[in-house]
Design a protein around this motif. Sequence first.
Motif, PDB file in Angstrom:
ATOM      1  N   ALA A   1       0.813  -1.210   0.130  1.00 35.42           N
ATOM      2  CA  ALA A   1      -0.032   0.118   0.095  1.00 35.42           C
ATOM      3  C   ALA A   1       1.116   1.202  -0.094  1.00 35.42           C
ATOM      4  N   ALA A   2       1.829   1.151   0.596  1.00 35.80           N
ATOM      5  CA  ALA A   2       2.923   2.301   0.888  1.00 35.80           C
ATOM      6  C   ALA A   2       3.300   2.645  -0.506  1.00 35.80           C
ATOM      7  N   GLU A   3       3.724   1.571  -1.176  1.00 35.26           N
ATOM      8  CA  GLU A   3       4.612   1.724  -2.599  1.00 35.26           C
ATOM      9  C   GLU A   3       3.269   2.340  -3.673  1.00 35.26           C
ATOM     10  N   LYS A   4       2.248   1.686  -3.515  1.00 36.93           N
ATOM     11  CA  LYS A   4       1.251   2.306  -4.432  1.00 36.93           C
ATOM     12  C   LYS A   4       0.966   3.678  -4.006  1.00 36.93           C
ATOM     13  N   SER A   5       0.853   4.311  -2.689  1.00 40.47           N
ATOM     14  CA  SER A   5       0.747   5.541  -2.278  1.00 40.47           C
ATOM     15  C   SER A   5       1.694   6.407  -2.983  1.00 40.47           C
ATOM     16  N   LYS A   6       3.113   5.890  -3.184  1.00 35.59           N
ATOM     17  CA  LYS A   6       4.152   6.847  -3.655  1.00 35.59           C
ATOM     18  C   LYS A   6       3.976   7.174  -5.134  1.00 35.59           C
ATOM     19  N   VAL A   7       3.240   6.168  -5.644  1.00 34.92           N
ATOM     20  CA  VAL A   7       2.775   6.648  -7.238  1.00 34.92           C
ATOM     21  C   VAL A   7       1.764   7.858  -7.314  1.00 34.92           C
ATOM     22  N   GLU A   8       0.988   8.009  -6.209  1.00 29.72           N
ATOM     23  CA  GLU A   8       0.024   9.299  -6.031  1.00 29.72           C
ATOM     24  C   GLU A   8       0.599  10.271  -5.439  1.00 29.72           C
ATOM     25  N   LEU A   9       1.427  10.207  -4.561  1.00 27.77           N
ATOM     26  CA  LEU A   9       1.872  11.062  -3.913  1.00 27.77           C
ATOM     27  C   LEU A   9       2.881  12.011  -4.637  1.00 27.77           C
ATOM     28  N   ALA A  10       3.449  11.317  -5.829  1.00 29.13           N
ATOM     29  CA  ALA A  10       4.506  11.929  -6.701  1.00 29.13           C
ATOM     30  C   ALA A  10       3.464  13.001  -7.434  1.00 29.13           C
ATOM     31  N   LYS A  11       2.451  12.823  -7.541  1.00 24.86           N
ATOM     32  CA  LYS A  11       1.446  13.667  -8.325  1.00 24.86           C
ATOM     33  C   LYS A  11       1.131  15.146  -7.783  1.00 24.86           C
ATOM     34  N   PHE A  12       1.703  14.973  -6.229  1.00 21.13           N
ATOM     35  CA  PHE A  12       1.610  16.292  -5.461  1.00 21.13           C
ATOM     36  C   PHE A  12       2.971  16.657  -5.248  1.00 21.13           C
ATOM     37  N   THR A  13       3.188  17.744  -6.170  1.00 21.04           N
ATOM     38  CA  THR A  13       4.399  18.111  -6.184  1.00 21.04           C
ATOM     39  C   THR A  13       4.948  19.532  -5.510  1.00 21.04           C
ATOM     40  N   VAL A  14       6.109  19.534  -5.221  1.00 23.82           N
ATOM     41  CA  VAL A  14       6.854  20.688  -4.787  1.00 23.82           C
ATOM     42  C   VAL A  14       7.705  21.238  -5.584  1.00 23.82           C
ATOM     43  N   SER A  15       7.328  22.381  -5.985  1.00 24.27           N
ATOM     44  CA  SER A  15       8.154  23.103  -7.297  1.00 24.27           C
ATOM     45  C   SER A  15       9.384  24.008  -6.680  1.00 24.27           C
TER      46      SER A  15
END
Length: 269
Positions: free
Chosen positions: A125-139
Amino acid sequence: MNYRILIALVSAVLLAGCGEPRLDGSSEAALKASVVKVSEKLDSTKKEEFTEALQLVALSKMDLAAVMSGKKSSDTLAVEMLTEVNGKTADELIAQANVIKAERAAKEKEQALKEISELEGELAAAEKSKVELAKFTVSRSRFYQRDRKYSAIKEPIIEMTVYNGTAHPVSRAYFKGTIASPGRSIPWIVEDFNHVISGGIEPLESMDWALAPNMFSEWGKVDVPNDAVFTIEVVRLDGPGGEALFDSSGLSENQLDRLAKLKEKYSAK
């Protein structure tokens, strides 16, 4: 012949035919005496097995919870323990103990395999979450300490620009901040922080934040050199109701160590 005498003779014959001495659980004193008698017939190895088996079988019926709750008296418990070993030979007692060990081992393995599955599920679940979290970016990320009026203590400030590329509105975001200098293997600081977003941040929305961590936290103590670089990792996002949408925290070091040991012991069996 008297009926009672006949029964006594038959019992004596049966007992004599049994060969091996048996435990007498009619009383605590009788048990102690019979344990000595049974032990006398055993070699050192068998005697050790017998002693272990006696403890295991006797205690297998112990229900301390029932005694503590008053559902069962300590006297009743003692009688049950004596009854459990009464009339058994050393071999019979050892055989019963082996059955108890096998049953416990089976239950232990069942529970361990269940725990392995749960821990591996959290990792997945944590690995799957990382994919979605990568879409919330800090520019953009910047850290500095600014002077405060009438105070010698500087105020730490975290400036950042974020973009919500997920398909969900976010009410709170959690981050891991790292300040490190090029060429140095050890960062100046690695600390978690989070931000409750007033009004939330909708999908495809961008925001600029200037956050002020507690000046008495590690953020207020760190002395950052000019060449240091501040990076931010998104580790969790909460939805509108405060529920975790995505969480990459996974397992702690202790949980990872336990998972490795459980898999080593049970997975291949």
